[in-house]
Scaffold this motif. Structure first.
Motif, mmCIF file in Angstrom:
data_model
loop_
_atom_site.group_PDB
_atom_site.id
_atom_site.type_symbol
_atom_site.label_atom_id
_atom_site.label_comp_id
_atom_site.label_asym_id
_atom_site.label_seq_id
_atom_site.Cartn_x
_atom_site.Cartn_y
_atom_site.Cartn_z
ATOM 1 N N GLU A 65 -6.272 6.067 -2.050
ATOM 2 C CA GLU A 65 -6.643 6.819 -3.006
ATOM 3 C C GLU A 65 -6.962 7.957 -2.660
ATOM 4 O OE1 GLU A 65 -6.424 5.630 -6.546
ATOM 5 O OE2 GLU A 65 -6.223 3.354 -6.155
ATOM 6 N N ARG A 66 -7.626 8.238 -1.139
ATOM 7 C CA ARG A 66 -8.888 9.477 -0.803
ATOM 8 C C ARG A 66 -7.808 10.506 -0.169
ATOM 9 N NH1 ARG A 66 -13.186 9.808 4.013
ATOM 10 N NH2 ARG A 66 -13.069 12.863 3.902
ATOM 11 N N MET A 72 0.486 -1.360 0.012
ATOM 12 C CA MET A 72 0.363 -0.036 0.010
ATOM 13 C C MET A 72 1.118 1.099 0.025
ATOM 14 S SD MET A 72 -3.116 -0.864 2.043
ATOM 15 C CE MET A 72 -2.745 -0.945 3.699
ATOM 16 N N GLU A 98 1.719 6.699 -7.268
ATOM 17 C CA GLU A 98 0.846 8.017 -7.137
ATOM 18 C C GLU A 98 0.587 9.145 -7.253
ATOM 19 O OE1 GLU A 98 -2.437 6.735 -9.129
ATOM 20 O OE2 GLU A 98 -0.655 5.021 -9.469
ATOM 21 N N TYR A 118 2.378 1.391 -3.354
ATOM 22 C CA TYR A 118 1.249 2.398 -4.392
ATOM 23 C C TYR A 118 1.450 4.073 -4.279
ATOM 24 C CZ TYR A 118 -3.069 3.369 -6.312
ATOM 25 O OH TYR A 118 -4.178 3.471 -6.959
ATOM 26 N N ASP A 122 -5.348 0.155 7.329
ATOM 27 C CA ASP A 122 -5.713 1.240 6.328
ATOM 28 C C ASP A 122 -6.452 -0.074 5.648
ATOM 29 O OD1 ASP A 122 -4.509 4.677 6.750
ATOM 30 O OD2 ASP A 122 -2.725 3.271 7.502
ATOM 31 N N ARG A 123 -6.769 0.784 4.490
ATOM 32 C CA ARG A 123 -7.347 -0.070 3.355
ATOM 33 C C ARG A 123 -6.998 0.972 2.120
ATOM 34 N NH1 ARG A 123 -13.427 2.217 4.581
ATOM 35 N NH2 ARG A 123 -12.439 3.082 4.497
ATOM 36 N N ILE A 124 -7.247 0.398 0.768
ATOM 37 C CA ILE A 124 -7.120 1.018 -0.121
ATOM 38 C C ILE A 124 -7.551 2.025 -1.147
ATOM 39 C CG2 ILE A 124 -8.151 -0.564 -1.735
ATOM 40 C CD1 ILE A 124 -4.133 0.544 -2.399
ATOM 41 N N GLN A 125 -8.760 1.766 -0.614
ATOM 42 C CA GLN A 125 -9.346 3.636 -0.921
ATOM 43 C C GLN A 125 -9.150 4.612 0.028
ATOM 44 O OE1 GLN A 125 -10.907 -0.168 0.383
ATOM 45 N NE2 GLN A 125 -12.945 0.305 1.356
ATOM 46 N N ASP A 126 -8.742 4.094 1.150
ATOM 47 C CA ASP A 126 -8.198 5.262 1.853
ATOM 48 C C ASP A 126 -6.971 6.215 2.002
ATOM 49 O OD1 ASP A 126 -10.150 5.408 3.600
ATOM 50 O OD2 ASP A 126 -8.509 3.094 5.141
#
Length: 484
Positions: free
Chosen positions: A374-375, A291, A298, A294, A368-372
């Motif tokens: 991304e945000r 994570m 980004e 990544y 943590d999560r991948i959508q966090d």
């Protein structure tokens, strides 16, 4: 003798058993399982308040454990590859101070980097040890202090062969790692103990994809913030010992300052979190690595920001890098870290770990999560689009190494007076000045104030950093030593 089994959590199980018995409490705490404080129950819940209990025979005693707490300590030691472990309920501040108090007495020397946490400086105030600071290299682009360089430590050991210990903070808040194995070997050859402030490295031992942990490197003691990357409750920590330390003497040192009313909420959270790491740590932290990498990729694609990583490694000032640390240099978009920190919280409802003059740190962990991710990336791109500027007025260079004139203890207890910070150049500070987080002193007791330091403190204040440590809550004034 019981067999150690990492599937067990003895303190947690002891509390479950206690709850089943429906014991009538005529002991402290006075809220009596929440009945005397309904607002507390509403806030925390009956389950939580119901196990906020005091030491008793079935639940052992942290100050002198003989049953379930001792078993929990032995399980923690095995999980982290240590000879012994102590459950600490005073945060890693208490762990760092116990390491120093267990190895240094008044007048003893300790070799350490200047970018230590304030807990280490405060330990020197308490015990009267003399700091021998290692000069630190600074990355000129991102303005942070780097790791301990072997040659400089070797020189300090040669010049101060009577020093009792070497303290290493590894990894730093930003993810910078030193050559723990090489430094440990060097210090041990000189008869010195190796103490590691591993507040930000609870995860290192559990996968070979990360830098070496203190215990794996052969260090004598390591202070591990389980509540940071390990998943336990805030204020809970573990102190790890190598095989050459006298564990029961260290317990006596811990008991000098640690509460005799230890929180079972904190201890059980350590117990459960240790079990989680022992059973699932490898897969959890390797997910965190993915994570973080990544996110770094980004963010660097956005432009202007610099999320740094292993490219900093040079084998000298940066021996390795903890890639779980999402440290981001922000001045490329013309904003300080603290300005980006404030924007993320106030405009995007994103709370990151800290912002300083040049950087922010987003703490990526097992929760943590991948959508966090991304945000966060989307918010940083938005901030660049809406708020970026030329930034020509920004100060660069986060790290200043002041001149040490007096020991921290001598300065802290010396006769002093309060003067305006703006007029303090040339004076000797009698107190700490720091941005928190990260809690690394800009000035410590006994250090000479310079105009550069005054300008830095003023700039940090103007940009919204949380400045702490002085008697003056506004940090407009500074306590300085009356010259002899």
């Amino acid at each position: 003798m019981y067999q150690l089994d990492q599937h067990q959590a003895p303190i947690y199980q002891g509390l479950v058993n206690l709850r089943k018995k429906r014991i009538v409490p005529f002991d402290v705490p006075g809220h009596k399982r929440g009945r005397g404080n309904p607002e507390l129950v509403e806030l925390l819940g009956e389950k939580c308040v119901g196990i906020d209990v005091n030491s008793m025979k079935p639940l052992d005693n942290l100050g002198h454990p003989v049953s379930i707490i001792r078993e929990a300590e032995e399980l923690a030691a095995e999980a982290f590859g240590a000879a012994h472990a102590f459950l600490m309920i005073g945060g890693t501040t208490s762990s760092v101070q116990s390491m120093i108090l267990a190895t240094c007495k008044a007048g003893d020397k300790i070799i350490l980097p200047r970018n230590v946490h304030k807990s280490a400086i405060n330990a020197l105030v308490l015990c009267g040890a003399i700091p021998i600071y290692i000069e630190m290299s600074v990355n000129p682009q991102i303005g942070i202090a780097l790791g301990l360089e072997n040659d400089r430590v070797a020189q300090a050991i040669k010049e101060h062969p009577d020093a009792k210990a070497v303290l290493i903070n590894n990894p730093t808040y930003y993810g910078i790692c030193s050559d723990l194995k090489g430094l440990t070997k060097m210090a041990h050859a000189a008869g010195m103990k190796v103490l590691v402030d591993e507040a930000h490295g609870a995860h290192l031992h559990f996968t070979d994809q990360l830098p070496l942990s203190a215990m794996d490197a052969g260090a004598d003691m390591a202070a591990v913030s389980m509540h940071k990357s390990g998943g336990s409750l805030t204020q809970s920590s573990i102190l790890l010992l190598g095989s050459q330390m006298n564990a029961e003497y260290v317990r006596q040192i811990i008991n000098l300052t640690q509460s005799t009313s230890a929180s079972y909420l904190l201890m059980s959270s350590l117990d459960v979190s240790r079990r989680n790491l022992a059973l699932r740590g490898k897969e959890s932290f390797e997910k965190v690595i993915r994570m973080s990498e990544y996110a770094r990729q980004e963010i660097n694609t956005v432009g202007g920001y610099y999320a740094y990583s292993k490219e900093l490694v040079d084998g000298v000032s940066v021996y390795d890098f903890d890639v779980t640390k999402l440290s981001i240099y922000t001045q490329g978009i013309g904003l300080t870290g603290i300005e980006v920190y404030d924007l993320l919280r106030d405009e995007y409802d994103i709370q990151i770990e800290f912002g300083d003059i040049g950087n922010i740190l987003a703490y990526i962990s097992i929760g943590d999560r991948i959508q966090d991710i991304e945000r966060l990336v989307g918010a940083l791109a938005d901030i660049k689009r809406l708020y970026s500027r030329d930034g020509k007025d920004l100060i660069t260079g986060e790290y200043i190494q002041p001149e040490v004139v007096l020991s921290p203890q001598e300065a802290f207890y010396a006769q002093s007076k309060i003067i305006p910070l703006s007029e303090s150049a040339g004076a000797i500070s009698g107190e700490v000045v720091m941005c928190y987080p990260p809690g690394i002193p800009i000035l410590a007791p006994g250090e000479r104030v310079t105009q550069e330091i005054i300008d830095f403190v003023q700039f940090a204040k103007d940009k919204g950093c949380s400045l702490q440590g002085t008697e003056d809550p506004e940090v407009n004034n500074l306590k300085v030593i009356l010259e002899h």
